[in-house]
Design an enzyme around this catalytic site. Structure first.
Site, PDB file in Angstrom:
ATOM      1  N   GLU A  94       0.996  -1.153  -0.078  1.00 46.21           N
ATOM      2  CA  GLU A  94       0.087   0.075   0.064  1.00 46.21           C
ATOM      3  C   GLU A  94       0.897   1.359   0.085  1.00 46.21           C
ATOM      4  OE1 GLU A  94      -3.975  -1.806   2.262  1.00 46.21           O
ATOM      5  OE2 GLU A  94      -2.299  -1.009   3.435  1.00 46.21           O
ATOM      6  N   CYS A 114       6.821  -6.773   6.894  1.00 46.30           N
ATOM      7  CA  CYS A 114       8.098  -6.246   7.679  1.00 46.30           C
ATOM      8  C   CYS A 114       8.740  -7.414   8.331  1.00 46.30           C
ATOM      9  CB  CYS A 114       7.392  -5.323   8.540  1.00 46.30           C
ATOM     10  SG  CYS A 114       8.743  -4.241   9.207  1.00 46.30           S
ATOM     11  N   CYS A 118       7.167  -4.490  15.915  1.00 47.42           N
ATOM     12  CA  CYS A 118       6.588  -3.585  16.696  1.00 47.42           C
ATOM     13  C   CYS A 118       5.327  -3.970  17.108  1.00 47.42           C
ATOM     14  CB  CYS A 118       6.836  -2.380  15.849  1.00 47.42           C
ATOM     15  SG  CYS A 118       8.191  -1.952  15.405  1.00 47.42           S
TER      16      CYS A 118
END
Ligand code: SAH
Length: 346
Positions: A94, A114, A118
Protein backbone atom coordinates in the site's frame (compact mmCIF):
# COMPACT_ATOMS: atom_id res chain seq x y z
CA UNK A 1 7.19 -17.47 -20.57
CA UNK A 2 7.59 -14.03 -19.10
CA UNK A 3 9.40 -15.45 -16.03
CA UNK A 4 12.36 -16.22 -18.29
CA UNK A 5 12.59 -12.65 -19.48
CA UNK A 6 14.55 -10.15 -17.48
CA UNK A 7 13.10 -7.10 -15.73
CA UNK A 8 14.45 -4.42 -18.04
CA UNK A 9 14.55 -1.82 -15.29
CA UNK A 10 17.13 -3.90 -13.43
CA UNK A 11 19.53 -2.74 -16.15
CA UNK A 12 21.62 0.39 -15.87
CA UNK A 13 21.78 2.86 -18.72
CA UNK A 14 25.20 1.44 -19.63
CA UNK A 15 23.89 -2.13 -19.68
CA UNK A 16 21.02 -1.09 -21.94
CA UNK A 17 23.48 0.56 -24.31
CA UNK A 18 25.53 -2.64 -24.34
CA UNK A 19 22.42 -4.67 -25.10
CA UNK A 20 21.79 -2.67 -28.25
CA UNK A 21 25.40 -2.96 -29.35
CA UNK A 22 25.19 -6.74 -28.87
CA UNK A 23 22.13 -6.68 -31.14
CA UNK A 24 24.14 -4.92 -33.84
CA UNK A 25 22.29 -1.67 -33.16
CA UNK A 26 23.42 1.77 -32.01
CA UNK A 27 24.30 2.34 -28.36
CA UNK A 28 22.21 5.51 -28.17
CA UNK A 29 19.04 3.42 -28.50
CA UNK A 30 19.84 2.45 -24.91
CA UNK A 31 19.47 6.09 -23.93
CA UNK A 32 16.14 6.36 -25.69
CA UNK A 33 14.78 3.28 -23.97
CA UNK A 34 16.14 4.38 -20.61
CA UNK A 35 14.22 7.60 -20.98
CA UNK A 36 11.00 5.75 -21.82
CA UNK A 37 11.42 3.43 -18.86
CA UNK A 38 12.13 6.01 -16.17
CA UNK A 39 11.31 9.57 -17.17
CA UNK A 40 8.24 8.63 -19.18
CA UNK A 41 7.24 5.58 -17.12
CA UNK A 42 6.27 3.54 -20.18
CA UNK A 43 4.23 0.46 -19.30
CA UNK A 44 5.05 -1.45 -22.46
CA UNK A 45 7.45 -1.47 -25.40
CA UNK A 46 4.59 -0.84 -27.81
CA UNK A 47 4.31 2.75 -26.62
CA UNK A 48 7.98 3.60 -27.32
CA UNK A 49 7.06 5.37 -30.52
CA UNK A 50 10.47 6.65 -31.56
CA UNK A 51 11.74 3.07 -31.90
CA UNK A 52 11.19 0.92 -34.97
CA UNK A 53 8.77 -1.96 -34.82
CA UNK A 54 11.70 -4.43 -35.05
CA UNK A 55 13.45 -2.81 -32.10
CA UNK A 56 10.32 -2.92 -30.01
CA UNK A 57 9.83 -6.58 -30.87
CA UNK A 58 13.45 -7.36 -29.96
CA UNK A 59 12.95 -5.71 -26.58
CA UNK A 60 9.75 -7.63 -26.06
CA UNK A 61 11.53 -10.89 -26.84
CA UNK A 62 14.19 -10.31 -24.16
CA UNK A 63 12.59 -8.26 -21.41
CA UNK A 64 9.51 -7.46 -19.38
CA UNK A 65 8.47 -4.21 -17.75
CA UNK A 66 7.27 -5.21 -14.29
CA UNK A 67 5.05 -2.23 -13.84
CA UNK A 68 2.91 -2.01 -10.72
CA UNK A 69 -0.88 -1.85 -10.98
CA UNK A 70 -2.99 0.29 -8.70
CA UNK A 71 -5.61 -2.34 -7.88
CA UNK A 72 -7.83 -0.10 -5.85
CA UNK A 73 -7.82 3.45 -4.67
CA UNK A 74 -9.64 4.69 -1.57
CA UNK A 75 -10.23 8.35 -0.82
CA UNK A 76 -10.63 9.63 2.70
CA UNK A 77 -12.93 12.47 3.68
CA UNK A 78 -9.77 14.48 4.50
CA UNK A 79 -8.36 14.10 0.97
CA UNK A 80 -5.94 11.31 1.83
CA UNK A 81 -5.74 8.61 -0.84
CA UNK A 82 -4.65 5.03 -0.28
CA UNK A 83 -3.50 2.84 -3.15
CA UNK A 84 -3.46 -0.93 -3.01
CA UNK A 85 -0.63 -1.69 -5.37
CA UNK A 86 -0.33 -5.07 -7.08
CA UNK A 87 3.16 -6.26 -7.96
CA UNK A 88 4.02 -8.44 -10.95
CA UNK A 89 4.01 -11.61 -8.80
CA UNK A 90 0.55 -10.87 -7.36
CA UNK A 91 1.67 -9.57 -3.95
CA UNK A 92 0.16 -6.31 -2.73
CA UNK A 93 1.59 -3.30 -0.89
CA UNK A 94 0.00 0.00 0.00
CA UNK A 95 1.02 3.60 -0.53
CA UNK A 96 -0.64 6.77 0.63
CA UNK A 97 -1.05 10.33 -0.66
CA UNK A 98 -1.31 12.88 2.14
CA UNK A 99 -2.37 16.39 1.11
CA UNK A 100 -1.97 19.46 3.30
CA UNK A 101 -2.59 23.12 2.41
CA UNK A 102 0.88 23.54 0.96
CA UNK A 103 2.20 20.10 0.07
CA UNK A 104 1.40 16.64 -1.14
CA UNK A 105 3.36 13.88 0.52
CA UNK A 106 3.67 10.31 -0.73
CA UNK A 107 4.07 7.65 1.92
CA UNK A 108 5.80 4.75 0.21
CA UNK A 109 6.36 1.07 1.07
CA UNK A 110 9.78 -0.56 0.86
CA UNK A 111 8.94 -4.20 1.62
CA UNK A 112 6.01 -6.57 1.30
CA UNK A 113 5.20 -7.06 4.97
CA UNK A 114 7.90 -6.36 7.55
CA UNK A 115 10.49 -8.41 9.42
CA UNK A 116 10.33 -6.23 12.52
CA UNK A 117 7.86 -6.90 15.27
CA UNK A 118 6.64 -3.58 16.66
CA UNK A 119 3.69 -4.49 18.88
CA UNK A 120 1.62 -1.47 17.93
CA UNK A 121 1.90 -1.74 14.14
CA UNK A 122 -0.51 -3.55 11.85
CA UNK A 123 2.15 -4.20 9.19
CA UNK A 124 4.16 -6.17 11.76
CA UNK A 125 1.35 -8.75 11.80
CA UNK A 126 2.26 -9.62 8.24
CA UNK A 127 5.35 -11.69 7.65
CA UNK A 128 8.01 -10.10 5.53
CA UNK A 129 7.42 -11.68 2.12
CA UNK A 130 10.07 -9.95 0.08
CA UNK A 131 11.91 -6.74 -0.61
CA UNK A 132 10.57 -4.36 -3.21
CA UNK A 133 12.72 -3.72 -6.27
CA UNK A 134 13.86 -0.18 -7.05
CA UNK A 135 11.36 0.11 -9.91
CA UNK A 136 8.49 -1.03 -7.69
CA UNK A 137 9.32 1.71 -5.20
CA UNK A 138 9.73 4.26 -8.00
CA UNK A 139 6.38 3.29 -9.55
CA UNK A 140 4.54 3.98 -6.29
CA UNK A 141 5.88 7.53 -6.40
CA UNK A 142 4.86 7.98 -10.03
CA UNK A 143 1.34 6.71 -9.26
CA UNK A 144 0.93 9.13 -6.33
CA UNK A 145 2.31 12.02 -8.39
CA UNK A 146 -0.34 11.33 -11.04
CA UNK A 147 -3.09 11.28 -8.43
CA UNK A 148 -1.77 14.46 -6.87
CA UNK A 149 -2.00 16.25 -10.23
CA UNK A 150 -5.42 14.78 -10.95
CA UNK A 151 -7.14 15.28 -7.58
CA UNK A 152 -5.18 18.15 -6.04
CA UNK A 153 -4.00 20.04 -9.13
CA UNK A 154 -0.35 20.04 -8.16
CA UNK A 155 2.62 17.73 -8.40
CA UNK A 156 3.85 15.61 -5.55
CA UNK A 157 6.14 17.65 -3.29
CA UNK A 158 7.48 15.27 -0.63
CA UNK A 159 8.18 11.59 -0.10
CA UNK A 160 8.38 9.69 3.16
CA UNK A 161 9.51 6.08 3.44
CA UNK A 162 6.98 5.36 6.16
CA UNK A 163 4.75 2.81 4.48
CA UNK A 164 5.09 -0.93 4.86
CA UNK A 165 8.48 -2.38 5.68
CA UNK A 166 11.79 -1.32 7.17
CA UNK A 167 13.69 0.62 4.50
CA UNK A 168 17.08 -0.06 6.06
CA UNK A 169 16.47 -3.80 5.72
CA UNK A 170 16.16 -3.21 1.97
CA UNK A 171 18.80 -0.55 1.81
CA UNK A 172 20.32 -1.25 -1.59
CA UNK A 173 17.02 -1.11 -3.45
CA UNK A 174 15.72 1.87 -1.50
CA UNK A 175 18.89 3.79 -2.28
CA UNK A 176 18.66 2.88 -5.96
CA UNK A 177 15.03 4.02 -6.07
CA UNK A 178 15.97 7.35 -4.46
CA UNK A 179 18.76 7.75 -6.99
CA UNK A 180 16.20 7.45 -9.78
CA UNK A 181 13.63 9.65 -8.04
CA UNK A 182 16.20 12.42 -7.61
CA UNK A 183 18.04 11.98 -10.90
CA UNK A 184 17.27 14.04 -13.99
CA UNK A 185 16.98 10.66 -15.72
CA UNK A 186 13.99 10.03 -13.47
CA UNK A 187 11.73 12.43 -11.58
CA UNK A 188 14.35 15.06 -10.75
CA UNK A 189 13.05 15.62 -7.22
CA UNK A 190 15.26 17.20 -4.59
CA UNK A 191 16.55 14.74 -1.97
CA UNK A 192 15.74 17.41 0.61
CA UNK A 193 12.09 16.55 0.05
CA UNK A 194 12.62 12.90 0.93
CA UNK A 195 12.61 11.40 4.43
CA UNK A 196 13.60 7.86 5.24
CA UNK A 197 12.04 6.59 8.43
CA UNK A 198 13.68 3.71 10.26
CA UNK A 199 13.11 1.80 13.47
CA UNK A 200 16.83 2.25 13.95
CA UNK A 201 19.33 -0.19 12.47
CA UNK A 202 22.64 1.24 13.75
CA UNK A 203 24.95 -0.41 11.23
CA UNK A 204 22.85 0.84 8.32
CA UNK A 205 22.54 4.37 9.73
CA UNK A 206 26.33 4.52 9.70
CA UNK A 207 26.41 3.10 6.20
CA UNK A 208 24.02 5.84 5.02
CA UNK A 209 26.28 8.46 6.56
CA UNK A 210 29.29 6.93 4.79
CA UNK A 211 27.35 6.93 1.53
CA UNK A 212 26.75 10.67 2.01
CA UNK A 213 23.06 10.44 1.27
CA UNK A 214 21.30 13.78 0.94
CA UNK A 215 17.82 12.93 2.21
CA UNK A 216 16.48 13.32 5.74
CA UNK A 217 16.52 10.74 8.48
CA UNK A 218 13.67 10.02 10.88
CA UNK A 219 13.95 7.47 13.66
CA UNK A 220 10.96 5.77 15.28
CA UNK A 221 12.10 6.15 18.85
CA UNK A 222 8.93 5.82 20.97
CA UNK A 223 10.96 5.37 24.13
CA UNK A 224 14.43 6.33 25.34
CA UNK A 225 14.42 3.65 28.05
CA UNK A 226 15.68 0.25 26.89
CA UNK A 227 13.24 -1.91 28.89
CA UNK A 228 10.25 0.11 27.71
CA UNK A 229 11.42 0.24 24.11
CA UNK A 230 12.08 -3.49 24.07
CA UNK A 231 8.58 -4.18 25.36
CA UNK A 232 7.00 -2.39 22.37
CA UNK A 233 9.78 -2.91 19.78
CA UNK A 234 11.36 -6.28 20.64
CA UNK A 235 14.21 -5.92 18.12
CA UNK A 236 15.55 -3.25 20.53
CA UNK A 237 17.34 -6.15 22.28
CA UNK A 238 19.41 -6.60 19.11
CA UNK A 239 19.82 -2.86 18.46
CA UNK A 240 19.79 -1.27 21.94
CA UNK A 241 19.62 2.48 22.49
CA UNK A 242 23.34 2.74 23.23
CA UNK A 243 24.14 1.49 19.70
CA UNK A 244 21.40 3.63 18.19
CA UNK A 245 22.78 6.72 19.92
CA UNK A 246 26.27 5.98 18.72
CA UNK A 247 25.10 5.57 15.11
CA UNK A 248 23.13 8.83 15.28
CA UNK A 249 26.18 10.69 16.56
CA UNK A 250 28.10 9.24 13.64
CA UNK A 251 25.34 10.32 11.23
CA UNK A 252 25.34 13.86 12.55
CA UNK A 253 29.12 14.10 12.59
CA UNK A 254 29.19 13.20 8.89
CA UNK A 255 26.04 14.86 7.53
CA UNK A 256 25.41 17.76 9.92
CA UNK A 257 21.73 17.08 9.35
CA UNK A 258 19.26 17.18 12.21
CA UNK A 259 17.37 13.99 13.00
CA UNK A 260 13.62 13.66 13.52
CA UNK A 261 12.41 11.38 16.30
CA UNK A 262 8.96 9.92 15.84
CA UNK A 263 7.23 9.30 19.10
CA UNK A 264 3.85 7.94 20.11
CA UNK A 265 2.74 8.33 23.72
CA UNK A 266 0.68 5.43 25.05
CA UNK A 267 -1.31 5.23 28.23
CA UNK A 268 0.52 3.19 30.86
CA UNK A 269 3.51 2.51 28.59
CA UNK A 270 5.59 5.67 28.23
CA UNK A 271 3.50 8.44 29.78
CA UNK A 272 5.40 9.16 33.03
CA UNK A 273 7.85 11.91 33.91
CA UNK A 274 10.61 9.30 33.94
CA UNK A 275 9.86 8.56 30.25
CA UNK A 276 9.90 12.26 29.46
CA UNK A 277 13.20 12.84 31.26
CA UNK A 278 14.80 9.96 29.36
CA UNK A 279 13.62 11.42 26.05
CA UNK A 280 14.96 14.86 26.96
CA UNK A 281 18.34 13.30 27.76
CA UNK A 282 18.33 11.36 24.48
CA UNK A 283 17.54 14.54 22.57
CA UNK A 284 20.71 16.15 23.90
CA UNK A 285 22.98 13.71 22.04
CA UNK A 286 22.54 15.20 18.55
CA UNK A 287 20.52 18.10 17.09
CA UNK A 288 17.01 16.83 16.54
CA UNK A 289 13.31 17.53 16.62
CA UNK A 290 10.51 15.40 17.98
CA UNK A 291 7.33 14.57 16.09
CA UNK A 292 4.69 13.33 18.46
CA UNK A 293 2.41 11.11 16.37
CA UNK A 294 -1.15 10.34 17.28
CA UNK A 295 -1.68 6.62 17.92
CA UNK A 296 -3.80 4.87 15.32
CA UNK A 297 -5.46 1.95 17.02
CA UNK A 298 -5.06 -1.40 15.34
CA UNK A 299 -7.55 -4.16 15.85
CA UNK A 300 -6.97 -5.71 19.26
CA UNK A 301 -6.83 -2.59 21.42
CA UNK A 302 -3.85 -3.54 23.63
CA UNK A 303 -2.53 -0.02 23.21
CA UNK A 304 -4.26 3.24 23.88
CA UNK A 305 -3.35 6.83 23.09
CA UNK A 306 -2.19 8.67 26.24
CA UNK A 307 -4.28 11.49 27.67
CA UNK A 308 -4.04 15.07 26.46
CA UNK A 309 -2.48 15.89 29.82
CA UNK A 310 0.38 13.40 29.29
CA UNK A 311 0.97 14.83 25.81
CA UNK A 312 1.10 18.32 27.26
CA UNK A 313 3.63 17.18 29.86
CA UNK A 314 5.82 15.92 27.04
CA UNK A 315 5.45 19.11 25.04
CA UNK A 316 6.12 21.38 28.01
CA UNK A 317 9.21 19.49 29.14
CA UNK A 318 10.67 19.33 25.65
CA UNK A 319 10.03 23.00 25.02
CA UNK A 320 11.50 23.94 28.37
CA UNK A 321 14.69 22.26 27.18
CA UNK A 322 14.49 24.08 23.85
CA UNK A 323 13.79 20.93 21.89
CA UNK A 324 11.61 21.46 18.83
CA UNK A 325 8.43 19.43 19.08
CA UNK A 326 5.49 19.04 16.68
CA UNK A 327 2.28 17.18 17.22
CA UNK A 328 1.14 15.29 14.14
CA UNK A 329 -2.53 14.61 13.68
CA UNK A 330 -3.30 11.42 11.80
CA UNK A 331 -4.65 11.52 8.31
CA UNK A 332 -6.76 9.03 6.43
CA UNK A 333 -7.87 7.06 9.48
CA UNK A 334 -11.28 6.29 8.01
CA UNK A 335 -9.64 4.29 5.23
CA UNK A 336 -6.93 2.64 7.40
CA UNK A 337 -4.27 4.72 5.69
CA UNK A 338 -2.68 6.26 8.78
CA UNK A 339 0.75 5.33 10.23
CA UNK A 340 0.87 1.72 11.29
CA UNK A 341 -2.49 0.80 9.75
CA UNK A 342 -1.23 -0.51 6.42
CA UNK A 343 -2.04 -4.19 6.40
CA UNK A 344 -3.83 -5.04 3.18
CA UNK A 345 -7.28 -5.39 4.65
CA UNK A 346 -8.47 -5.90 1.11
N1 SAH B 1 9.86 0.73 9.54
C1 SAH B 1 9.95 2.15 9.45
C2 SAH B 1 8.89 2.80 8.58
C3 SAH B 1 7.46 2.32 8.71
S1 SAH B 1 6.53 2.77 10.14
C4 SAH B 1 9.94 2.76 10.83
O1 SAH B 1 9.75 2.03 11.80
O2 SAH B 1 10.17 3.95 10.96
C5 SAH B 1 6.23 4.48 10.00
C6 SAH B 1 5.96 5.16 11.34
O3 SAH B 1 4.66 4.81 11.85
C7 SAH B 1 6.94 4.78 12.42
O4 SAH B 1 7.33 5.89 13.16
C8 SAH B 1 6.11 3.84 13.28
O5 SAH B 1 6.63 3.72 14.56
C9 SAH B 1 4.76 4.49 13.22
N2 SAH B 1 3.66 3.63 13.61
C10 SAH B 1 3.55 2.29 13.47
N3 SAH B 1 2.37 1.85 13.93
C11 SAH B 1 1.69 2.95 14.36
C12 SAH B 1 0.39 3.16 14.91
N4 SAH B 1 -0.45 2.15 15.10
N5 SAH B 1 0.04 4.43 15.22
C13 SAH B 1 0.87 5.46 15.00
N6 SAH B 1 2.10 5.32 14.47
C14 SAH B 1 2.50 4.08 14.15
Amino acid sequence: MSELKKDIRALSREELREFFVSQGDKAFRGNQVYEWLWQKSAHDFESMTNLSKETREALDAHFVINHIKVDSMQRSSDGTIKNAVRLHDGLVVESVLIPTKTRTTACISSQVGCSLDCKFCATARLKRMRNLNPDEIYDQVVAIDKESRLYHNRPLSNIVFMGMGEPLMNYKNVLKSIEMITSDDGLGMSPKRITLSTSGVPKMIKKMADDEVKFHLAVSLHSAIDEVRTSIMPFNTTFPLKDLKESLEYWYEKTKRRITYEYVVWKGINDTQKDIDALVRFCKYVPCKVNIIEYNPIDDGDYEQASAESLNNYINSLERHRIVVNVRRSRGKDIDAACGQLANKN
